[in-house]
Every structure is written in structure tokens, then in C-alpha cells.
Write a protein that holds these residues in place. Structure first.
Motif, PDB file in Angstrom:
ATOM      1  N   CYS A  10       0.832  -1.208   0.000  1.00  0.00           N
ATOM      2  CA  CYS A  10       0.000   0.000   0.000  1.00  0.00           C
ATOM      3  C   CYS A  10       0.871   1.265   0.000  1.00  0.00           C
ATOM      4  O   CYS A  10       1.773   1.385   0.816  1.00  0.00           O
ATOM      5  CB  CYS A  10      -0.899  -0.006   1.220  1.00  0.00           C
ATOM      6  SG  CYS A  10      -1.920   1.453   1.337  1.00  0.00           S
ATOM      7  N   HIS A  65       0.080   3.514   3.466  1.00  0.00           N
ATOM      8  CA  HIS A  65       0.523   3.226   4.828  1.00  0.00           C
ATOM      9  C   HIS A  65       1.708   2.263   4.735  1.00  0.00           C
ATOM     10  O   HIS A  65       1.910   1.631   3.707  1.00  0.00           O
ATOM     11  CB  HIS A  65      -0.632   2.680   5.684  1.00  0.00           C
ATOM     12  CG  HIS A  65      -0.865   1.190   5.587  1.00  0.00           C
ATOM     13  ND1 HIS A  65      -1.545   0.616   4.536  1.00  0.00           N
ATOM     14  CD2 HIS A  65      -0.503   0.195   6.411  1.00  0.00           C
ATOM     15  CE1 HIS A  65      -1.599  -0.692   4.733  1.00  0.00           C
ATOM     16  NE2 HIS A  65      -0.974  -0.978   5.856  1.00  0.00           N
ATOM     17  N   CYS A  92      -7.499  -0.970   0.258  1.00  0.00           N
ATOM     18  CA  CYS A  92      -6.441  -1.483   1.119  1.00  0.00           C
ATOM     19  C   CYS A  92      -7.082  -2.075   2.368  1.00  0.00           C
ATOM     20  O   CYS A  92      -7.803  -1.378   3.080  1.00  0.00           O
ATOM     21  CB  CYS A  92      -5.464  -0.371   1.511  1.00  0.00           C
ATOM     22  SG  CYS A  92      -4.295  -0.935   2.763  1.00  0.00           S
ATOM     23  N   CYS A 112      -5.163  -0.089   5.705  1.00  0.00           N
ATOM     24  CA  CYS A 112      -5.530   1.254   6.168  1.00  0.00           C
ATOM     25  C   CYS A 112      -6.905   1.665   5.687  1.00  0.00           C
ATOM     26  O   CYS A 112      -7.351   2.767   5.966  1.00  0.00           O
ATOM     27  CB  CYS A 112      -4.489   2.277   5.732  1.00  0.00           C
ATOM     28  SG  CYS A 112      -4.452   2.559   3.956  1.00  0.00           S
TER      29      CYS A 112
HETATM   30 ZN   LIG Z   1      -3.084   0.915   3.119  1.00  0.00          ZN
END
Ligand SMILES: [Zn+2]
Length: 597
Positions: A40, A43, A61, A64
Motif C-alpha cells: 500500500c 501506509h 487497502c 488502512c
Molecule cells: Zn493501506
């Protein structure tokens, strides 16, 4: 493509943009089944939970919860607004955008002119710094040990003495005087135009996209009686409350380290960058705001504040902790030895000591409690004053579990009973674990119902988005009035009216969390066409049962009132109605959770 309506253009851009190709330019993606996965970009993670569905045209995702379509990806990734993302993608896709309302396009044209002027100004200051007139500026940088490469990376500049060097340059470029006024870089005086910055080191403040939004400037002439630092004026392209100094320069380091460090001053960013620590951002002469917190949350979830070790810095740290906690982030903090700031510390102790210091960051509440109590010794008056300063920080926390942990920690650390903290926070108007202040019966159920997640509603809507043929089922029409979340009811209605892509429907949801939850359901490959109808009818039954339960408790309440008033006729009527509703609910065969009759 000929321009039609704006919605049509948006849809055309969406269809012509390959989401895997777009995201693939930022994230290394691997194909698994019908989806692609990767690490991702929003994050820090070590195992990929970032999923892209080319068929559905969106990403999600599972770490997050970031999710959205091609537009939201670009907005998040590049810090663009929707209009900018649309323009970028439309250009790539070869879609001509219809002209927008006159107000909107005027604003956009103005912004692009202002960006152009800011860029001319930034180039002028840079050229001056590295040219014959920039000696004073170069000396100031050398004194602080800032390497030339670092100064160039931040596009530092120098505003020369004299009155109108910048004004002349901007006129040569053909900048419109009213646009120059809007930016405030040149002031008008009786003797003609006057540059705002003279004999100052200039720090351009850039957006995530690298465009120049405004400037900060430090006084270098000791005889100058003006303020040490000044900023250029707030303008349609410059809002100090939503920008940091050092954004594009810090981006990669923030992504790599998963941590962003917030400092107060320009040199607190530049000096560490000179020794290779680049994940720092500075607020531009303002306290950390909600706008800042939103921006930080887009970058990473680990924020460390590192303010000057003086009373003003401590006040700023308290405020920053409050804002970050209110923004549902867990702030960390480093407190420097008394009297130091990050710039002075790096110059004295060096890069490795600074890295060690950052690595030792601890939760902000913990550090703040320590610093505040240290300063008050054993004097009980001073100690209680110190503790009172923490109350707004705790009150900003909306997560009762986290807040409870803070209370326990502080009770232990300050040797003051947990109850003191709960009470103080309750008095300050925040939420505390001390128990609800209104009785649960009187609490407005409708408000919490609208914002809280409704798993059945969301599953039902997700099913229809994925399998629109469900709308042809005989009882599909019952669904809309059963949806308590207005955004979902609205979405369902639109689904029935015209065909829209899944990405478009998803993108139309304003509530980011709701959008994310829905995307998670849509991207779930476990949903298959065969079982869709059954799942849909199951959700529908559960929603009906919920509606009936709500009606039943309303009837119960009316019944009590009728009995108290001795209204026999009403009582009989209500009892009958209650019986009927109960039968109806039982016939649904849905087991209800206890306490929700
Ligand atoms: Zn994420």
C-alpha cells in the motif's frame, strides 16, 4: 471525443483509464486471481494488503482502508483535488472536458496564473541566491552548514535589497498587476511598487505536486527592524493551515520510513535533510491545524512531533497532540534537551544522534506528562496546573478504549486516581469512560444510527451494485425505505434509474469510511453470482426485522403512555397493532440480538 455533459466526460475518462496501469506507475503490482495486489502506498506495510480490481475499476487497502477509483487514487497520491485529477486523466485518455460553469473555470484560470507567477518569483529568488547579488544569502547558509545540494533541493532563494527587483522581473514576464496584488509579493506604495521581501532568505512552500504555493522569508540584514520571519499572503493557492514546508522533498522518505516528523521551523527541516534525515515537515509559522492533520493522515499513520524545547514549543506540542488525537491518529513525540531546536541539535550532536533521538519517540501523552510534571517539582499547586494542561488532549480522544488506557497510564504516572482524569475530562465536555451523561433511553438513536456502520445495509447495497439484476426481484422495491443510511438509500435509488459503473457509484459516496466499507465488500471475491440472490433476500429480511423491532419499541412506549393516561380505547388499539407487528416479525424467522426487541 466531443464534449457532452461533465458526468459523461467523467465516466468516459474512468472507462478509458486502465487502473492497473495507472496505479502500477506508483506501486509494484502482482496478479492474483482477478485482482492485483501490492504494498500500500498510503501506509507502511511489509505484506501486501493493497488490492486493485481492474474489472470493478477500483482499489482497496485492507490495512488502512483506503479505497476508491482512478480519480481518488490520483487525488490521494498526488495531493490533487478532484478537478485536477480529472484534468490529468482526461488528458491522458484523450477525453475533451466540457467547459464548466463560468465561476469555476475563472477560479481555475486564476489559480493557474497565480502558480505561474509564483514559479517566476521562485526562479528569480533562486537565481539571485546563486548569482552575484546572493552572497549574503549563501553566507547565511554556509554558517548553518547547509550543503548547496540541499539548498537547491528545497529551492531556497534570496530576495535582494533595493525596492523593486522582483516587481521588475514580474513585469517583464507580463504578470497582470492584479494577480501580483493577490499574491502580495509586491506591495503598492506612493513611490511605486515595493517588493515584500528584501534582503531575506526565501523558502518556497510547495504543494505535494511540487507547484509553488507561497513563500516564507527570513531576515538577514541585522539593521532590518521587521519581523524575523514573514510569509507571503494567504491567496487562492496558498493556505498555511493546509500546507507544510518540505512536502515533495519529504514524500519518498516518509513512504520508506512509514514515519513523518513535524517540526516548527524551515531550518528544522533543512539541516536534518543536509545530514540525510529527510522525513521532516514544518508548519509555516502556524499551529498544527485540522487541515494539517488530514494531510498527514494521507501520508502515513505514524506522526512524531518534534518542537522546540521551550515554553512556546511545549504549548505547540500540546496543541498538536490534541489535533492529532482528534483526527484519530496516535501521535508520538520527542522532547529535546532544554533550549534546543532540531536545527541546533543536529548541528551540535550530528546526524546519527538525531536519528537515535527520533527512533526513541514515545507516545505523545506519555512524553507530555513527563515534561509537564518535571517542570513542576513536588509543589502540589504546580502539579495540578500541569495536569490540567493535559485535559484537552485526553478530551480530544473519541476512542473509549484508548482513552481508558491514557487514564490508567496517567493515574499511575502522576499518582492521581483515574477518577480525577475521568471527571476532569467529563467536565471539559469530552467523552469519558465515566458513564454516559444522558440516560441511554433519551440518547438520540437516529444520529448514531446514521453514522454507525450497518453491515446488512451495506452488504445489501454492495450486492445490488455488483449484480444489478437483483433489482428485478419482486421484493427489491422494499429495500430503499429500509435503509437507514441516507447515502445508501440514495445510491440504491440511482441504481434503479440508470446504469453506472461500480467505480462511479462508489466514487459518488461522500463518506470516506462508508465508501471504504462498501469497497471491501465489492472487492471480496467470495461473493458469487449463484449465492447473490439468497444473500440479498437474507439482508432484506434482517432489515425488515430491524424496522419492525423499532416499530415495536415505539408501540411499547405509546402503550405505557396510554395506560398511564387511562385511555382504554387507545390501549386496545395499540395492543392489537403490537400483536400484528410481532407476528410479522416472527414470520421472518430472523433471530434478534437480545435487548433489541
Ligand atoms: Zn493501506
Amino acid at each position: 471525443m466531443a464534449p457532452g455533459s461533465r458526468d459523461e466526460a467523467v465516466e468516459a475518462v474512468r472507462q478509458r483509464t486502465d487502473i492497473v496501469e495507472l496505479i502500477g506507475r506508483y506501486v509494484k503490482l502482482k496478479k492474483t486471481g482477478g485482482n492485483f495486489v501490492g504494498l500500500c502506498p498510503f501506509h507502511a506495510e511489509k505484506t501486501p494488503s493493497f488490492t486493485v480490481s481492474p474489472r470493478k475499476g477500483f482499489f482497496h487497502c485492507f490495512g488502512c482502508k483506503a479505497s476508491g477509483d482512478v480519480f481518488s487514487f490520483l487525488m490521494k497520491m498526488e495531493g490533487k483535488d478532484f478537478g485536477e485529477a480529472l484534468e490529468t486523466l482526461a488528458e491522458r485518455a484523450g477525453v475533451e472536458l466540457p467547459r464548466r460553469g463560468p465561476g469555476d473555470s475563472r477560479r481555475r484560470e486564476l489559480q493557474s496564473r497565480l502558480f505561474e507567477i509564483n514559479e517566476w518569483a521562485a526562479k528569480f529568488y533562486e537565481e539571485t541566491l546563486w548569482g552575484p547579488a546572493g552572497q549574503r544569502g549563501r553566507e547565511a547558509l554556509a554558517e548553518r552548514g547547509v550543503p548547496e545540494a540541499t539548498a537547491r533541493a528545497f529551492r531556497l532563494g534570496y530576495a535582494p535589497g533595493g525596492w523593486h527587483a522582483l516587481a521588475d522581473r514580474l513585469r517583464q514576464h507580463g504578470a497582470a498587476p492584479e494577480d501580483v496584488d493577490t499574491l502580495g509579493l509586491v506591495l503598492r506604495s506612493e513611490r511605486g511598487p515595493r517588493d515584500l521581501f528584501r534582503e531575506r532568505l526565501v523558502f518556497p512552500i510547495l504543494g505535494l505536486d511540487g507547484r509553488v504555493r507561497g513563500f516564507g522569508a527570513r531576515r538577514l540584514n541585522p539593521e532590518d527592524t521587521g519581523p524575523k520571519y514573514i510569509n507571503s499572503r494567504q491567496s487562492p493557492v496558498f493556505d498555511k493551515g493546509e500546507l507544510f514546508f518540505g512536502l515533495p522533498q519529504a514524500r519518498a522518505a516518509v513512504q520508506d520510513s512509514g514515519t513523518v516528523v513535524v517540526v516548527e521551523g524551515y531550518f528544522d527541516v533543512i539541516t536534518p535533510a543536509g545530514v540525510g534525515v529527510s522525513n521532516l515537515l514544518a508548519t509555516c509559522g502556524t499551529a498544527l491545524s485540522e487541515g494539517h492533520a488530514r494531510l498527514l493522515r494521507r501520508l502515513t499513520d505514524r506522526v512524531v512531533t518534534l518542537y522546540d524545547a521551550d515554553p512556546a514549543g511545549l504549548k505547540g506540542s500540546l496543541r498538536a497532540a490534541e489535533v492529532l488525537i482528534a483526527g484519530e491518529m496516535a501521535p508520538y513525540m520527542v522532547y529535546l534537551p532544554q533550549g534546543e531546536d532540531p536545527d541546533s541539535y543536529v548541528r551540535k550532536a550530528g546526524g546519527q544522534a538525531f536519528r537515535d533521538l527520533l527512533a526513541a519517540a514515545r507516545p505523545a501523552v506519555e512524553v507530555l506528562a513527563e515534561v509537564l510534571l518535571q517542570g513542576s517539582g513536588s509543589d502540589p499547586e504546580k502539579r495540578s496546573q500541569a495536569m490540567t494542561k493535559l485535559v484537552p488532549v485526553l478530551a480530544a480522544c473519541r476512542d473509549p478504549i484508548r482513552q481508558g488506557n491514557y487514564f490508567r497510564f496517567l493515574a499511575d504516572r502522576c499518582q492521581v486516581d483515574e477518577r480525577f482524569w475521568r471527571q476532569a475530562v467529563a467536565q471539559a465536555g469530552g467523552q469519558s469512560g465515566a458513564g454516559p451523561r444522558t440516560s441511554p433511553v433519551a440518547a438520540p438513536a437516529s444520529r448514531s444510527e446514521a453514522s454507525a456502520p450497518h453491515p446488512e445495509e451495506e452488504t445489501l447495497v454492495a450486492l445490488v451494485v455488483r449484480f444489478p439484476r437483483l433489482l428485478t426481484l419482486p421484493n427489491a422495491a422494499e429495500a430503499v425505505p429500509l435503509l437507514a443510511q441516507p447515502a445508501l438509500a440514495d445510491l440504491m435509488q440511482r441504481l434503479g434509474q440508470k446504469e453506472q459503473s461500480q467505480g462511479a457509484l462508489l466514487a459518488s459516496l461522500q463518506d470516506e469510511e462508508l465508501r471504504s466499507r462498501l469497497a471491501a465488500r465489492l472487492i471480496d471475491e467470495a461473493f458469487v453470482e449463484d449465492s447473490a440472490e439468497e444473500a440479498f433476500l437474507d439482508c432484506l429480511r434482517k432489515l425488515k426485522a430491524r424496522r419492525l423491532s423499532q416499530e415495536l419499541s415505539r408501540l411499547e412506549q405509546s402503550l405505557r403512555e396510554a395506560r398511564q393516561a387511562g385511555d382504554k380505547e387507545a390501549e386496545r388499539r395499540l395492543l392489537l397493532e403490537k400483536l400484528e407487528r410481532s407476528r410479522e416479525r416472527d414470520s421472518l424467522g430472523v433471530a434478534l440480538p437480545r435487548g433489541r426487541t
